[in-house]
Design a protein around this motif. Structure first.
Motif, PDB file in Angstrom:
ATOM      1  N   VAL A 223       0.720  -1.142  -0.116  1.00 14.26           N
ATOM      2  CA  VAL A 223      -0.017   0.125   0.171  1.00 14.26           C
ATOM      3  C   VAL A 223       0.913   1.266  -0.023  1.00 14.26           C
ATOM      4  O   VAL A 223       1.814   1.322   0.896  1.00 14.26           O
ATOM      5  CB  VAL A 223      -0.894  -0.195   1.258  1.00 14.26           C
ATOM      6  N   LYS A 224       0.839   2.082  -0.841  1.00 10.21           N
ATOM      7  CA  LYS A 224       1.434   3.081  -1.168  1.00 10.21           C
ATOM      8  C   LYS A 224       1.066   4.398  -0.406  1.00 10.21           C
ATOM      9  O   LYS A 224       1.849   5.184   0.326  1.00 10.21           O
ATOM     10  CB  LYS A 224       1.937   3.593  -2.456  1.00 10.21           C
ATOM     11  N   MET A 225      -0.316   4.635  -0.187  1.00  9.64           N
ATOM     12  CA  MET A 225      -0.788   5.825   0.437  1.00  9.64           C
ATOM     13  C   MET A 225      -2.146   5.486   1.226  1.00  9.64           C
ATOM     14  O   MET A 225      -2.582   4.324   0.889  1.00  9.64           O
ATOM     15  CB  MET A 225      -1.177   6.812  -0.442  1.00  9.64           C
ATOM     16  N   THR A 226      -2.411   5.935   2.272  1.00  7.96           N
ATOM     17  CA  THR A 226      -3.567   5.733   3.111  1.00  7.96           C
ATOM     18  C   THR A 226      -4.517   6.828   3.019  1.00  7.96           C
ATOM     19  O   THR A 226      -4.055   7.916   3.515  1.00  7.96           O
ATOM     20  CB  THR A 226      -3.367   5.120   4.517  1.00  7.96           C
ATOM     21  N   PHE A 227      -5.754   6.882   2.558  1.00  6.08           N
ATOM     22  CA  PHE A 227      -6.753   7.765   2.855  1.00  6.08           C
ATOM     23  C   PHE A 227      -7.890   7.091   3.580  1.00  6.08           C
ATOM     24  O   PHE A 227      -8.636   6.467   3.233  1.00  6.08           O
ATOM     25  CB  PHE A 227      -7.028   8.256   1.434  1.00  6.08           C
ATOM     26  N   ILE A 228      -8.083   8.146   4.688  1.00  5.14           N
ATOM     27  CA  ILE A 228      -9.378   7.779   5.825  1.00  5.14           C
ATOM     28  C   ILE A 228     -10.126   8.842   5.169  1.00  5.14           C
ATOM     29  O   ILE A 228     -10.054   9.924   5.397  1.00  5.14           O
ATOM     30  CB  ILE A 228      -8.837   7.844   6.945  1.00  5.14           C
ATOM     31  N   ASN A 229     -11.522   8.573   5.052  1.00  7.11           N
ATOM     32  CA  ASN A 229     -12.617   9.186   4.523  1.00  7.11           C
ATOM     33  C   ASN A 229     -13.453   9.462   5.680  1.00  7.11           C
ATOM     34  O   ASN A 229     -14.073   8.480   6.024  1.00  7.11           O
ATOM     35  CB  ASN A 229     -13.318   8.640   3.256  1.00  7.11           C
ATOM     36  N   LEU A 230     -13.970  10.499   6.040  1.00 10.17           N
ATOM     37  CA  LEU A 230     -14.708  10.865   7.302  1.00 10.17           C
ATOM     38  C   LEU A 230     -15.750  11.982   6.840  1.00 10.17           C
ATOM     39  O   LEU A 230     -15.457  12.882   6.072  1.00 10.17           O
ATOM     40  CB  LEU A 230     -13.808  11.321   8.569  1.00 10.17           C
ATOM     41  N   PRO A 231     -17.135  11.659   7.030  1.00 16.33           N
ATOM     42  CA  PRO A 231     -18.185  12.501   6.967  1.00 16.33           C
ATOM     43  C   PRO A 231     -18.121  13.558   7.718  1.00 16.33           C
ATOM     44  O   PRO A 231     -17.928  13.401   8.970  1.00 16.33           O
ATOM     45  CB  PRO A 231     -19.503  11.647   6.897  1.00 16.33           C
ATOM     46  N   VAL A 232     -18.405  14.771   7.442  1.00 14.78           N
ATOM     47  CA  VAL A 232     -18.486  16.132   8.388  1.00 14.78           C
ATOM     48  C   VAL A 232     -19.639  16.794   7.894  1.00 14.78           C
ATOM     49  O   VAL A 232     -20.080  16.792   6.608  1.00 14.78           O
ATOM     50  CB  VAL A 232     -17.281  16.869   8.123  1.00 14.78           C
TER      51      VAL A 232
ATOM     52  N   ASN B  70     -15.956  24.019   6.839  1.00 18.01           N
ATOM     53  CA  ASN B  70     -14.997  24.780   7.706  1.00 18.01           C
ATOM     54  C   ASN B  70     -14.863  24.885   8.912  1.00 18.01           C
ATOM     55  O   ASN B  70     -13.744  25.110   9.557  1.00 18.01           O
ATOM     56  CB  ASN B  70     -15.385  26.170   7.050  1.00 18.01           C
ATOM     57  N   GLU B  71     -15.816  24.559   9.703  1.00 16.65           N
ATOM     58  CA  GLU B  71     -15.900  24.069  11.282  1.00 16.65           C
ATOM     59  C   GLU B  71     -14.920  23.196  11.468  1.00 16.65           C
ATOM     60  O   GLU B  71     -13.939  23.105  12.194  1.00 16.65           O
ATOM     61  CB  GLU B  71     -17.170  23.859  11.604  1.00 16.65           C
ATOM     62  N   SER B  72     -14.796  22.116  10.864  1.00 14.11           N
ATOM     63  CA  SER B  72     -13.971  21.038  10.795  1.00 14.11           C
ATOM     64  C   SER B  72     -12.422  21.217  10.513  1.00 14.11           C
ATOM     65  O   SER B  72     -11.502  20.936  11.120  1.00 14.11           O
ATOM     66  CB  SER B  72     -14.130  19.914  10.138  1.00 14.11           C
ATOM     67  N   ILE B  73     -12.234  22.023   9.290  1.00 14.83           N
ATOM     68  CA  ILE B  73     -10.886  22.622   8.970  1.00 14.83           C
ATOM     69  C   ILE B  73     -10.330  23.574  10.216  1.00 14.83           C
ATOM     70  O   ILE B  73      -9.230  23.263  10.671  1.00 14.83           O
ATOM     71  CB  ILE B  73     -10.989  23.407   7.549  1.00 14.83           C
ATOM     72  N   THR B  74     -11.226  24.402  10.847  1.00 18.51           N
ATOM     73  CA  THR B  74     -10.920  25.218  11.849  1.00 18.51           C
ATOM     74  C   THR B  74     -10.432  24.201  13.069  1.00 18.51           C
ATOM     75  O   THR B  74      -9.217  24.504  13.604  1.00 18.51           O
ATOM     76  CB  THR B  74     -11.894  26.286  12.189  1.00 18.51           C
TER      77      THR B  74
ATOM     78  N   GLU C 144     -21.238  15.599   4.330  1.00 16.29           N
ATOM     79  CA  GLU C 144     -21.893  14.425   4.237  1.00 16.29           C
ATOM     80  C   GLU C 144     -22.947  14.133   2.908  1.00 16.29           C
ATOM     81  O   GLU C 144     -22.822  12.977   2.597  1.00 16.29           O
ATOM     82  CB  GLU C 144     -23.132  14.446   5.317  1.00 16.29           C
ATOM     83  N   PRO C 145     -23.549  15.157   2.207  1.00 15.27           N
ATOM     84  CA  PRO C 145     -24.039  14.934   0.799  1.00 15.27           C
ATOM     85  C   PRO C 145     -23.185  14.193  -0.225  1.00 15.27           C
ATOM     86  O   PRO C 145     -23.367  13.181  -0.650  1.00 15.27           O
ATOM     87  CB  PRO C 145     -24.654  16.163   0.269  1.00 15.27           C
ATOM     88  N   PHE C 146     -21.854  14.793  -0.091  1.00 14.70           N
ATOM     89  CA  PHE C 146     -20.617  14.285  -0.987  1.00 14.70           C
ATOM     90  C   PHE C 146     -20.328  12.880  -0.516  1.00 14.70           C
ATOM     91  O   PHE C 146     -20.139  12.174  -1.560  1.00 14.70           O
ATOM     92  CB  PHE C 146     -19.715  15.341  -1.001  1.00 14.70           C
ATOM     93  N   PHE C 147     -20.095  12.864   0.923  1.00 12.95           N
ATOM     94  CA  PHE C 147     -19.809  11.355   1.301  1.00 12.95           C
ATOM     95  C   PHE C 147     -20.630  10.301   0.930  1.00 12.95           C
ATOM     96  O   PHE C 147     -20.430   9.065   0.561  1.00 12.95           O
ATOM     97  CB  PHE C 147     -19.621  11.506   2.958  1.00 12.95           C
ATOM     98  N   ASN C 148     -21.990  10.798   1.164  1.00 18.53           N
ATOM     99  CA  ASN C 148     -23.200   9.749   0.511  1.00 18.53           C
ATOM    100  C   ASN C 148     -22.954   9.189  -1.030  1.00 18.53           C
ATOM    101  O   ASN C 148     -23.737   8.131  -1.202  1.00 18.53           O
ATOM    102  CB  ASN C 148     -24.304  10.198   0.989  1.00 18.53           C
ATOM    103  N   GLN C 149     -22.375  10.023  -1.710  1.00 22.52           N
ATOM    104  CA  GLN C 149     -22.362   9.466  -3.008  1.00 22.52           C
ATOM    105  C   GLN C 149     -21.382   8.274  -3.228  1.00 22.52           C
ATOM    106  O   GLN C 149     -21.713   7.516  -4.319  1.00 22.52           O
ATOM    107  CB  GLN C 149     -21.629  10.633  -3.874  1.00 22.52           C
ATOM    108  N   PHE C 150     -20.559   8.003  -2.421  1.00 24.18           N
ATOM    109  CA  PHE C 150     -19.905   6.917  -2.230  1.00 24.18           C
ATOM    110  C   PHE C 150     -20.475   5.549  -1.702  1.00 24.18           C
ATOM    111  O   PHE C 150     -19.895   4.625  -1.706  1.00 24.18           O
ATOM    112  CB  PHE C 150     -18.380   7.076  -1.577  1.00 24.18           C
ATOM    113  N   LEU C 151     -21.365   5.669  -0.851  1.00 27.38           N
ATOM    114  CA  LEU C 151     -22.410   4.627  -0.535  1.00 27.38           C
ATOM    115  C   LEU C 151     -23.389   4.165  -1.176  1.00 27.38           C
ATOM    116  O   LEU C 151     -23.609   4.716  -2.304  1.00 27.38           O
ATOM    117  CB  LEU C 151     -23.142   5.135   0.899  1.00 27.38           C
TER     118      LEU C 151
END
Length: 131
Positions: free
Chosen positions: A4-13, A17-21, A55-62
């Motif tokens: 595995v060359k890289m790991t991406f953990i995907n989390l819904p928020v 902007n609040e999460s970035i802060t 969350e709406p964008f995350f839902n596209q992967f489900l």
């Protein structure tokens, strides 16, 4: 074993902007090439990243499931290994000051860790192992 060359953990928020802060206050940075109104790429190290997806964008992967409410359930604990107890304490303090919720703290058997929930309820462990 696969390499595995890289790991991406995907989390819904709920609020990107609040999460970035929140995570910026802890000292994390983000890759602007993978940041827009739907997502951002939080840099953990050279090969590990956390994708914060609204969350709406995350839902596209489900497929036929929905995003769980992380404030009432836990399905993933993201553990971040650091170099010292002091770094665990420092990051933990920053997480709480940024609005994170206290979690369990363990000290024994060569491991020192403190956990917290971020603003969306995701559980993170900050870990030091003196092995």
């Amino acid at each position: 074993m696969p390499e595995v060359k890289m790991t991406f953990i995907n989390l819904p928020v709920r609020d990107l902007n609040e999460s970035i802060t929140f995570f910026t206050k802890m000292g994390f940075s983000f890759n602007p090439e993978y940041t827009d109104e739907n997502a951002t790429c939080m840099i953990i190290n050279k090969t590990t990243f956390i994708m914060l997806l609204v969350e709406p964008f995350f839902n596209q992967f489900l497929t036929d499931t929905k995003v769980s409410d992380c404030k009432t359930t836990t399905s993933v604990i993201t553990a971040l290994l650091v170099d010292s107890k002091e770094e665990v304490d420092s990051l933990y303090g920053k997480a709480l000051q940024a609005g994170g919720e206290e979690g369990n703290c363990l000290d024994g058997n060569g491991m020192y860790n403190k956990s917290f929930r971020d603003l969306n309820g995701h559980v993170f462990e900050l870990v030091y192992m003196n092995n």
